[in-house]
Design an enzyme around this catalytic site. Structure first.
Site, PDB file in Angstrom:
ATOM      1  N   VAL B  97       0.825  -1.204   0.000  1.00  0.00           N
ATOM      2  CA  VAL B  97       0.000   0.000   0.000  1.00  0.00           C
ATOM      3  C   VAL B  97       0.861   1.257   0.000  1.00  0.00           C
ATOM      4  O   VAL B  97       0.356   2.355   0.065  1.00  0.00           O
ATOM      5  CB  VAL B  97      -0.970   0.042   1.214  1.00  0.00           C
ATOM      6  CG1 VAL B  97      -1.981  -1.082   1.091  1.00  0.00           C
ATOM      7  CG2 VAL B  97      -0.231  -0.037   2.522  1.00  0.00           C
ATOM      8  N   ALA B  99       2.231   2.919  -2.157  1.00  0.00           N
ATOM      9  CA  ALA B  99       1.997   3.930  -3.184  1.00  0.00           C
ATOM     10  C   ALA B  99       0.519   4.263  -3.365  1.00  0.00           C
ATOM     11  O   ALA B  99       0.162   5.019  -4.235  1.00  0.00           O
ATOM     12  CB  ALA B  99       2.580   3.452  -4.508  1.00  0.00           C
ATOM     13  N   CYS B 100      -0.358   3.677  -2.546  1.00  0.00           N
ATOM     14  CA  CYS B 100      -1.788   3.930  -2.712  1.00  0.00           C
ATOM     15  C   CYS B 100      -2.096   5.397  -2.463  1.00  0.00           C
ATOM     16  O   CYS B 100      -1.527   6.021  -1.582  1.00  0.00           O
ATOM     17  CB  CYS B 100      -2.606   3.061  -1.764  1.00  0.00           C
ATOM     18  SG  CYS B 100      -2.603   1.347  -2.283  1.00  0.00           S
ATOM     19  N   GLY B 101      -3.017   5.909  -3.234  1.00  0.00           N
ATOM     20  CA  GLY B 101      -3.380   7.309  -3.097  1.00  0.00           C
ATOM     21  C   GLY B 101      -2.181   8.196  -3.378  1.00  0.00           C
ATOM     22  O   GLY B 101      -1.961   9.205  -2.750  1.00  0.00           O
TER      23      GLY B 101
END
Lengths: 255, 255
Positions: B97, B99-101
């Site tokens: 996660v 690199a999420c958002g």
């Protein structure tokens, strides 16, 4: 899309090393939001972001109709899809985690349950047309330049209606589905052609859109064959210039 | 590993269709647990599950040393790694996660921050040896049979010490890292060779293990070149029988 890098080329035959310029593929994170709520990040080529997000939301089963959408706002790396009504929380949560903590039986059950209504199109194509479709994949300049991308295309009644390239084989398929949704392509008379291997998750994207025929120049994976069998999809792989291999429902392919 | 399917082969030259048998790759879900807590599911070839889980936990930065591990319990699709002490919750949550958002800047920052200490090995290899390593990838019978898998290998001081094949290029790398960890390979004198393209997430797996040289027969992706540059990894791609291309830190490759 692609950028230029300097690379040291070492040639063993001439026993030399020299700097050369070379194009390489660039990917960026594309963040998908539904009604301002973050859903997922896909790493993709920075082109057709809107279509990528739309295609993904449809072929993962979150959205079913363009009529559900009020607007799509693209802001740099972010694509925010605003719907007219509320979206079911379960639909968003089910994505990507369907098989987590899974057993092999659950995995196979997920495949067989994924499409409750099988693809029932009676659309048929000639083997010769499949070869013609496959040749169209060569139109990707980026692929010829970098060898670093996958390509996908959709043919409606034999005519090319969507073409996309991406670092991920899933993204390329999401993009052509997104393009086709916006131009209201009739999926039941369509063929999806791509350069990627075909495990279940790839085949299910197509089955959810009710596309009856999936073609790949690459290999099938066993789960993809099961998924195609159960959802009524005709799966063609190893498609080359002179032969194709039909793994499921071959009645849709004519000589 | 692979299973036999019946497939209809359509030959355009002879204008015939006939049923033939063909081996295709089978993948299964492998669920990774740490101290009985579910962490992730990887879809992988059902071989070397223990090594896959260990390699993944190390090259994603969750575990750092074999000494942290009390035991590894493999039960069908589940691999449960029991540690002597507690594992930091943040380490588990950060995986996948990161690199999420994300924005493009955050993405590049993630790359540059991923390895706080760069790979500083002074290990060097001859270009000729790189070619020899690449040839070893051909030992995958499954690849020759199905064209549906990726392969990876690790060479320590020029000697093959780990080899694995998998449906996913990430899994194949996780597996050879897992094998090497258990046999206490000296990563600082090692070269990782694989058949997969090299974006940042692939290069970072190698950089976290302090492997100084990464070789692929496929293309680099721009993020992989940046990741290799910043972490001090020598990235060699498009490695063929007569030439190689060195994208970063070429001083480790000798003519």
């Amino acid at each position: 899309m692609s950028t230029f890098v300097h690379v040291e080329k070492i040639d063993m035959q001439s026993n030399t090393r020299k700097m050369i310029g070379e194009p390489v593929v660039v990917e960026v994170p594309v963040n998908i939001f539904v009604n301002n709520k973050f859903v997922t990040t896909l790493f993709a080529l920075p082109k057709l972001k809107r279509e990528l997000a739309l295609g993904w939301l449809f072929d993962e089963g979150i959205l079913q109709s363009l009529d559900e959408i009020k607007e799509v706002v693209v802001n740099q790396s972010n694509v925010n899809v605003i719907t007219k009504g509320p979206i079911k929380e379960e639909a968003l949560q089910a994505v990507g985690v369907a098989a987590c903590g899974s057993s092999i039986n659950k995995f196979l059950m997920t495949i067989s349950k994924a499409v409750e209504q099988p693809v029932e199109s009676s659309y048929k194509v000639k083997a010769y047309d499949i070869i013609r479709f496959v040749k169209e994949l060569d139109r990707s300049k980026l692929y010829r330049l970098t060898r670093g991308v996958h390509v996908a295309a959709i043919f409606e009644s034999g005519k090319l209606v969507a073409f996309a390239e991406d670092i991920g084989r899933h993204n390329a398929v999401d993009k052509v589905i997104g393009i086709s949704i916006e131009s209201r392509v009739n999926f039941s008379n369509s063929v999806l052609v791509s350069s990627g291997r075909q495990p279940a998750d790839m085949v299910l994207k197509t089955a959810r859109m009710k596309i009856p025929i999936v073609v790949s120049i690459a290999a099938p994976i066993y789960s993809g064959i099961i998924a195609a069998e159960k959802t009524g999809v005709t799966l063609v792989c190893h498609a080359k210039s002179h032969q194709i291999r039909v793994y499921t429902h071959p009645y849709r392919i004519l000589l």
